[in-house]
Design a protein around this motif. Structure first.
Motif, PDB file in Angstrom:
ATOM      1  N   ASP A  50      -2.656   5.341   0.265  1.00  0.00           N
ATOM      2  CA  ASP A  50      -1.568   4.433   0.624  1.00  0.00           C
ATOM      3  C   ASP A  50      -0.231   5.140   0.820  1.00  0.00           C
ATOM      4  N   VAL A  51      -0.185   6.449   0.611  1.00  0.00           N
ATOM      5  CA  VAL A  51       1.075   7.182   0.710  1.00  0.00           C
ATOM      6  C   VAL A  51       1.661   7.086   2.113  1.00  0.00           C
ATOM      7  N   SER A  52       0.825   7.193   3.125  1.00  0.00           N
ATOM      8  CA  SER A  52       1.339   7.102   4.496  1.00  0.00           C
ATOM      9  C   SER A  52       1.892   5.705   4.782  1.00  0.00           C
ATOM     10  N   ASP A  53       1.255   4.662   4.217  1.00  0.00           N
ATOM     11  CA  ASP A  53       1.788   3.309   4.375  1.00  0.00           C
ATOM     12  C   ASP A  53       3.168   3.201   3.744  1.00  0.00           C
ATOM     13  N   MET A  54       3.297   3.715   2.521  1.00  0.00           N
ATOM     14  CA  MET A  54       4.581   3.617   1.819  1.00  0.00           C
ATOM     15  C   MET A  54       5.679   4.372   2.569  1.00  0.00           C
ATOM     16  N   TYR A  55       5.325   5.507   3.164  1.00  0.00           N
ATOM     17  CA  TYR A  55       6.297   6.257   3.958  1.00  0.00           C
ATOM     18  C   TYR A  55       6.753   5.403   5.148  1.00  0.00           C
ATOM     19  N   ALA A  56       5.798   4.794   5.829  1.00  0.00           N
ATOM     20  CA  ALA A  56       6.155   3.955   6.972  1.00  0.00           C
ATOM     21  C   ALA A  56       7.016   2.775   6.534  1.00  0.00           C
ATOM     22  N   TYR A  57       6.662   2.140   5.400  1.00  0.00           N
ATOM     23  CA  TYR A  57       7.421   0.983   4.922  1.00  0.00           C
ATOM     24  C   TYR A  57       8.841   1.352   4.535  1.00  0.00           C
ATOM     25  N   ASN A  58       9.043   2.548   3.987  1.00  0.00           N
ATOM     26  CA  ASN A  58      10.351   2.934   3.473  1.00  0.00           C
ATOM     27  C   ASN A  58      11.210   3.728   4.436  1.00  0.00           C
ATOM     28  N   VAL A  59      10.601   4.378   5.444  1.00  0.00           N
ATOM     29  CA  VAL A  59      11.365   5.251   6.323  1.00  0.00           C
ATOM     30  C   VAL A  59      11.311   4.802   7.791  1.00  0.00           C
ATOM     31  N   ILE A  60      10.105   4.607   8.301  1.00  0.00           N
ATOM     32  CA  ILE A  60       9.960   4.349   9.735  1.00  0.00           C
ATOM     33  C   ILE A  60      10.316   2.906  10.104  1.00  0.00           C
ATOM     34  N   LEU A  61       9.723   1.931   9.429  1.00  0.00           N
ATOM     35  CA  LEU A  61       9.916   0.535   9.813  1.00  0.00           C
ATOM     36  C   LEU A  61      11.328   0.001   9.573  1.00  0.00           C
ATOM     37  N   PRO A  62      12.009   0.385   8.489  1.00  0.00           N
ATOM     38  CA  PRO A  62      13.388  -0.104   8.343  1.00  0.00           C
ATOM     39  C   PRO A  62      14.305   0.300   9.500  1.00  0.00           C
ATOM     40  N   ALA A  63      14.042   1.436  10.111  1.00  0.00           N
ATOM     41  CA  ALA A  63      14.834   1.843  11.274  1.00  0.00           C
ATOM     42  C   ALA A  63      14.648   0.869  12.434  1.00  0.00           C
ATOM     43  N   GLU A  64      13.519   0.143  12.426  1.00  0.00           N
ATOM     44  CA  GLU A  64      13.242  -0.863  13.455  1.00  0.00           C
ATOM     45  C   GLU A  64      13.548  -2.274  12.953  1.00  0.00           C
ATOM     46  N   HIS A  65      14.228  -2.369  11.816  1.00  0.00           N
ATOM     47  CA  HIS A  65      14.610  -3.642  11.203  1.00  0.00           C
ATOM     48  C   HIS A  65      13.400  -4.451  10.737  1.00  0.00           C
ATOM     49  N   ILE A  66      12.365  -3.743  10.294  1.00  0.00           N
ATOM     50  CA  ILE A  66      11.177  -4.380   9.726  1.00  0.00           C
ATOM     51  C   ILE A  66      11.104  -3.935   8.273  1.00  0.00           C
ATOM     52  N   TYR A  67      11.132  -4.901   7.365  1.00  0.00           N
ATOM     53  CA  TYR A  67      11.149  -4.609   5.939  1.00  0.00           C
ATOM     54  C   TYR A  67       9.871  -5.145   5.301  1.00  0.00           C
ATOM     55  N   VAL A  68       9.131  -4.265   4.635  1.00  0.00           N
ATOM     56  CA  VAL A  68       7.823  -4.609   4.085  1.00  0.00           C
ATOM     57  C   VAL A  68       7.888  -4.582   2.561  1.00  0.00           C
ATOM     58  N   THR A  69       7.312  -5.615   1.948  1.00  0.00           N
ATOM     59  CA  THR A  69       7.180  -5.683   0.494  1.00  0.00           C
ATOM     60  C   THR A  69       5.696  -5.631   0.158  1.00  0.00           C
ATOM     61  N   PRO A  70       5.217  -4.504  -0.408  1.00  0.00           N
ATOM     62  CA  PRO A  70       3.803  -4.417  -0.767  1.00  0.00           C
ATOM     63  C   PRO A  70       3.544  -5.018  -2.153  1.00  0.00           C
ATOM     64  N   THR A  71       2.352  -5.596  -2.319  1.00  0.00           N
ATOM     65  CA  THR A  71       1.894  -6.101  -3.611  1.00  0.00           C
ATOM     66  C   THR A  71       0.496  -5.549  -3.838  1.00  0.00           C
ATOM     67  N   PHE A  72       0.253  -5.019  -5.037  1.00  0.00           N
ATOM     68  CA  PHE A  72      -1.040  -4.422  -5.357  1.00  0.00           C
ATOM     69  C   PHE A  72      -1.787  -5.332  -6.331  1.00  0.00           C
ATOM     70  N   TYR A  73      -2.967  -5.795  -5.902  1.00  0.00           N
ATOM     71  CA  TYR A  73      -3.797  -6.677  -6.711  1.00  0.00           C
ATOM     72  C   TYR A  73      -4.887  -5.871  -7.414  1.00  0.00           C
ATOM     73  N   ASP A  74      -5.600  -6.512  -8.340  1.00  0.00           N
ATOM     74  CA  ASP A  74      -6.664  -5.835  -9.092  1.00  0.00           C
ATOM     75  C   ASP A  74      -7.987  -5.776  -8.346  1.00  0.00           C
ATOM     76  N   ALA A  75      -8.213  -6.652  -7.375  1.00  0.00           N
ATOM     77  CA  ALA A  75      -9.499  -6.715  -6.694  1.00  0.00           C
ATOM     78  C   ALA A  75      -9.322  -7.346  -5.318  1.00  0.00           C
ATOM     79  N   PRO A  76     -10.189  -7.002  -4.358  1.00  0.00           N
ATOM     80  CA  PRO A  76     -10.070  -7.540  -3.003  1.00  0.00           C
ATOM     81  C   PRO A  76     -10.001  -9.070  -2.925  1.00  0.00           C
ATOM     82  N   PRO A  77     -10.803  -9.815  -3.701  1.00  0.00           N
ATOM     83  CA  PRO A  77     -10.678 -11.274  -3.590  1.00  0.00           C
ATOM     84  C   PRO A  77      -9.287 -11.790  -3.964  1.00  0.00           C
ATOM     85  N   LEU A  78      -8.603 -11.118  -4.889  1.00  0.00           N
ATOM     86  CA  LEU A  78      -7.259 -11.552  -5.261  1.00  0.00           C
ATOM     87  C   LEU A  78      -6.278 -11.323  -4.128  1.00  0.00           C
ATOM     88  N   SER A  79      -6.414 -10.206  -3.430  1.00  0.00           N
ATOM     89  CA  SER A  79      -5.566  -9.928  -2.279  1.00  0.00           C
ATOM     90  C   SER A  79      -5.789 -10.976  -1.194  1.00  0.00           C
TER      91      SER A  79
END
Length: 147
Positions: A50-79
């Protein structure tokens, strides 16, 4: 002299066309007019994939005015439940099968499954309950979370 000027004509025309193309692109692409917020659910805790996702969320997308809030669940059904309950805009699932089955609700939820890992296969599977050969797994369900 007229002959030497003619050999530079294609270069001059190319420069004019390239400049026109760049100007048109800048004029036609609209500037971002507002911010976009996305809530993204993950099926498990943060790991190295998930490191590449976090980099995109914190560096690349904000420059395009897109702000992402990730949430980490314990299991796929919860997500997935977070997605269908409106807590998330996008939900990653560990397997396409876990998303296709959903949280077991009826009627099935109207969602779209986009997958990128469906062909990756299983890296390691440990079988219990007296299973001693792969043929005994036919028709059974396997997940990569839980006991």
């Amino acid at each position: 002299m007229p002959l030497s000027a003619a050999r530079f004509l294609p270069i001059v025309v190319a420069i004019i066309l390239a400049g026109t193309l760049v100007y048109t692109a800048y004029a036609m692409v609209p500037a971002p007019s507002s911010n976009v917020s996305l809530r993204v659910g993950y099926p498990d805790s943060l790991d190295e994939s998930d490191v590449s996702d976090m980099y995109a969320y914190n560096v690349i997308l904000p420059a395009e005015h897109i702000y992402v809030t990730p949430t980490f669940y314990d299991a796929p059904p919860l997500s997935y439940k977070g997605l269908i309950s409106g807590q998330q805009d996008i939900s990653f699932g560990t397997t396409a099968q876990s998303i296709a089955r959903g949280p077991g609700g009826s009627p099935p939820q109207q969602t779209t499954c986009v997958t990128s890992y469906a062909l990756a296969g299983v890296f390691l599977e440990i079988a219990g309950q007296g299973i001693t050969s792969p043929s005994q797994m036919i028709g059974k369900v396997a997940e990569d979370f839980g006991p």
